[in-house]
Design a protein around this motif. Sequence first.
Motif, mmCIF file in Angstrom:
data_model
loop_
_atom_site.group_PDB
_atom_site.id
_atom_site.type_symbol
_atom_site.label_atom_id
_atom_site.label_comp_id
_atom_site.label_asym_id
_atom_site.label_seq_id
_atom_site.Cartn_x
_atom_site.Cartn_y
_atom_site.Cartn_z
ATOM 1 N N LYS A 60 110.982 -23.055 4.080
ATOM 2 C CA LYS A 60 111.552 -22.062 4.795
ATOM 3 C C LYS A 60 112.097 -23.008 6.197
ATOM 4 O O LYS A 60 111.564 -23.990 6.888
ATOM 5 N N SER A 61 113.588 -22.938 5.987
ATOM 6 C CA SER A 61 114.440 -23.822 7.083
ATOM 7 C C SER A 61 115.683 -23.173 7.299
ATOM 8 O O SER A 61 115.952 -22.355 6.759
ATOM 9 N N THR A 62 115.768 -23.456 8.681
ATOM 10 C CA THR A 62 116.863 -22.845 9.129
ATOM 11 C C THR A 62 118.322 -23.586 9.116
ATOM 12 O O THR A 62 119.446 -23.381 9.380
ATOM 13 N N VAL A 64 119.783 -26.900 6.515
ATOM 14 C CA VAL A 64 119.820 -28.025 5.454
ATOM 15 C C VAL A 64 120.941 -29.099 5.652
ATOM 16 O O VAL A 64 122.269 -28.616 5.926
#
Length: 69
Positions: A60-62, A64
């Motif tokens: 889960k990342s906002t 990259v």
Amino acid sequence: MRLSTRNQLDGTVLSVTRGEAMAVVRVRLTGGDEVTSSITRDAVDDLGLVEGVAVKVLIKSTEVTLGVD
């Protein structure tokens, strides 16, 4: 357990390298790619992570970020 995280990948723990407070866990994903996660040593113990354990990798990342020379 149902989670809102959509990026859920199956894998197997390759290694656990413990530091003073954190641990680095290497996971081989189904298909052969590898992912590395830094988590607390307490989390490693709580989850019983050792080489060969099947895990679900949740990403889960906002953001990259990629880079090239």
